[in-house]
Design a protein around this motif. Sequence first.
Motif, PDB file in Angstrom:
ATOM      1  N   TYR A 100       0.831  -1.209   0.000  1.00 34.92           N
ATOM      2  CA  TYR A 100       0.000   0.000   0.000  1.00 34.92           C
ATOM      3  C   TYR A 100       0.864   1.258   0.000  1.00 34.92           C
ATOM      4  O   TYR A 100       0.629   2.182  -0.783  1.00 34.92           O
ATOM      5  N   ARG A 144       0.093   1.837  -5.258  1.00 34.37           N
ATOM      6  CA  ARG A 144      -0.855   2.834  -5.753  1.00 34.37           C
ATOM      7  C   ARG A 144      -1.835   3.290  -4.669  1.00 34.37           C
ATOM      8  O   ARG A 144      -2.880   3.859  -4.969  1.00 34.37           O
ATOM      9  N   ASP A 181      -3.855   1.618  -2.705  1.00 37.81           N
ATOM     10  CA  ASP A 181      -5.144   0.940  -2.832  1.00 37.81           C
ATOM     11  C   ASP A 181      -5.687   0.684  -1.430  1.00 37.81           C
ATOM     12  O   ASP A 181      -5.086  -0.030  -0.628  1.00 37.81           O
ATOM     13  N   LYS A 182      -6.848   1.259  -1.103  1.00 37.80           N
ATOM     14  CA  LYS A 182      -7.405   1.127   0.242  1.00 37.80           C
ATOM     15  C   LYS A 182      -7.801  -0.308   0.561  1.00 37.80           C
ATOM     16  O   LYS A 182      -7.844  -0.686   1.734  1.00 37.80           O
ATOM     17  N   TYR A 234     -14.711  -1.863   0.293  1.00 34.91           N
ATOM     18  CA  TYR A 234     -13.891  -1.302  -0.784  1.00 34.91           C
ATOM     19  C   TYR A 234     -13.512  -2.348  -1.831  1.00 34.91           C
ATOM     20  O   TYR A 234     -13.171  -1.995  -2.960  1.00 34.91           O
ATOM     21  N   ARG A 293      -5.897  -8.823  -7.623  1.00 30.56           N
ATOM     22  CA  ARG A 293      -6.186  -7.396  -7.731  1.00 30.56           C
ATOM     23  C   ARG A 293      -4.914  -6.608  -8.036  1.00 30.56           C
ATOM     24  O   ARG A 293      -4.909  -5.709  -8.882  1.00 30.56           O
ATOM     25  N   THR A 296      -4.110  -4.564 -11.330  1.00 29.40           N
ATOM     26  CA  THR A 296      -3.737  -3.148 -11.279  1.00 29.40           C
ATOM     27  C   THR A 296      -2.426  -2.905 -12.022  1.00 29.40           C
ATOM     28  O   THR A 296      -2.287  -1.926 -12.759  1.00 29.40           O
TER      29      THR A 296
END
Length: 798
Positions: A224, A228, A230-231, A288, A404, A408
């Motif tokens: 994180y 990027r 990402d939450k 999220y 994910r 990304t």
Amino acid sequence: MRPRLKQYAVSIAMLFLSIGSITVARAGDTTMHAVNGVMDLRNTNLSGNIVSLNGEWGLYWEQLLTAINDSSGKLTSYVAFPVKWANTIVAGKPLPAKGYASYSLTVLLPKKRPALGLEVPDTYSSFQLYLNGKLFAAAGKPGTSKETTIPHWEEKTIQLDDDLDTLHLVLQVANFHHSKGGPYKEIKVGDYDTLFYKRQETQAYDLLLTGCLFMGGLFFFGLYLFGRHDKVILFFSLFCLFYSYRIIGSGYYVLHTLFPGLSWVTTIHLEYLSLFISVAFFTLYTLYLYPKDANRYIMWVEIWACLSLAAVVIIFPPTVFTQLISPFLAVMFSVIAYAFYVYIKAVRNRRLGAPYALISTAVVLLVFVIINLQYFGFVKPQKALLFTGYISFFFLQSLILSFRFAYTLNKAKKDAEEGLRAKSDFLSNMSHEIRTPLNSVIGISHMLLEEKPRKDQEERLQVLLFSANSLLSIVNDILDYNKIDAEKIRFEKIEMDLSGIARNIIGGLQSAADDKGIELRLKIDDAFINRVIGDPTRTAQVISNLVQNAIKFTKEGFVQLEIKREVVNYDNVTVTVSVTDTGIGIEPEKQGLIFERFSQADTSTSRRFGGTGLGLAICKKILSLQGSSLQLKSEPGKGSTFWFTQTFPISHLALSEETRQPALVVSKDGRKPLDSIRILLVEDNEVNILVARSFLEKWGATIDVARNGQEALDMVDPEKHRIILMDMHMPVMDGFKATAMLRQKGIRLPIIALTANLPHETAPGLAGLDVREIIVKPFVPDDFLRVILHYTGSSAGN
């Protein structure tokens, strides 16, 4: 139900069926059972076996005894053990949660037995165990009030003396700090080795699982921070970090065993906080992860419920917040149930990683069901099953984040590639748009200079021509660097005359050196007499950049280009090319900076000497892509030497004296080398038509002009025209299509492509069309004439 969803439902059902394999047993369901404070094990085989000391223990309420025969002790009642005080009935009433008491049990041991040990668990919220009147084990210190009681949770496994045949156990228990009181875990006796290794196994499970969750949390937190932002990754990492404390700080309380000096008040706050907050982070993670499938209002209600419970833990003492476990269980199971619903929707909507999320939620639901069954005493501890469940959950969730993250990265890669393509297209278009007017400026400047202008006009025209060429050089540098940076550069492997390249460069830059009063030297090793295989264009570009750079930063003295043969064998020759100057030099701390793009040793040099700061960066990259490197030796105020060493294959063709001479130039004595030659010029830009026509007619050619490809098809006449000069970018019909249609008609006239783009950008569109040459605008008149002479069979004067 969709087929895939059915498959996932079957998998989940199999997980829940595994609950049936759990050994169900009430807390008192043991083979041996104490009666009236006595347990007789004299006929029990304890080799490799463990016996829970459950049954009827003597209770001495509000008494802290050290021995059964303590004269001050008064038996209250025989009660079931282990049972929390709230569930212990004395005189028809349950005992209060706060208070103190002693429990007694006599255990008769067999004569033949292995080395025995006692496993003593924690109680609410402190205990001391006396064996035959002596203190045997303790966690905290029981007292008669809150002030005299020290709470602590720790499990102990202690070996018994071999000479004991009877165990008189007295367990003191006190609680004034927790909402629950009394013993709630079994005390066990049995083979010490078996007890010890089972305890070590349990601690190993907890430590390993804690390490996996904690390190996994740190790993994802790092992703994180350095990724990027990402939450989804952030919330999952925080869930892992917080929940990792729950594994080691509760249950068997391994953390308390490792660090017995830890404050009980602090650790119990952390125990409850970690549980409540980790569930909040899991809810945020789910929200999220699949925002389109989750109801934000429902999930935020769950989140605030967890945070409210956490706030109570922070504000109130343990006697208050330890009562929150029941409402929390309702919140937790609602979170899991709704997450289950969200993941089912995500599977149906084919979200990324949704099947793994669904299965992992089923796993964690199974885990919490087992934990609660254990908590309420319905099942025995299932450490291996819980460990497997936790690891499976973490692994499946990690798969989701991995997918994910990979998605990304792939998307970022595609976006970057599209950005690079857009940048290349933009630069290509800008190249065309800038080169087109530059062609006019440079062409007309040449024309005016050849018309014998006045001295003052000639000087101004030279300035104009120099400025236009400088602008062209900047455009070329930017385009070149973009192509090299995108690794789209391709190197030719053809014969080249390295000595001839050096002579031509020195000859071409001689006037620039003369203007500054600098001596321009060329030194070629006499032993270097072979042609080599390489890319003459790129080699010339590197050497020319180095020499131009040296001239630019040298005010007086000399610039020397040297080619030296280092090592030679039958197949290869290693050559060192160096450029030495007596210029301004470069400070040591700034020598690495000059090889970076758009950089020079000092920002002031950009104003004093000009340039984009790309020349050396281009040279470095070109050499690097060929397995060489650009080196520098410099001293401020005394000058610099740039050099590179490169190995070339030898062509084994000796250089003749003719090849050692500079190339011939076209005569400018007024003769017309293109006399009687008719040329079809296909060009849409009026200024470019004017420039090209002026030169061609001056050289004696007759010009027919077509302003697009269709006009060229209508006008071409192989009987009249000797050559076609074809612009590639025109309205109505471009040069590519016009060239293809000319060839389809069987017209074999030489076609020369005129373009403001770079050759490598134009060549793919001309593949198979028999285009003889590509001339890049703006063109040098002499080079333009040589190409036409070559393909029309004419010759230039000397």
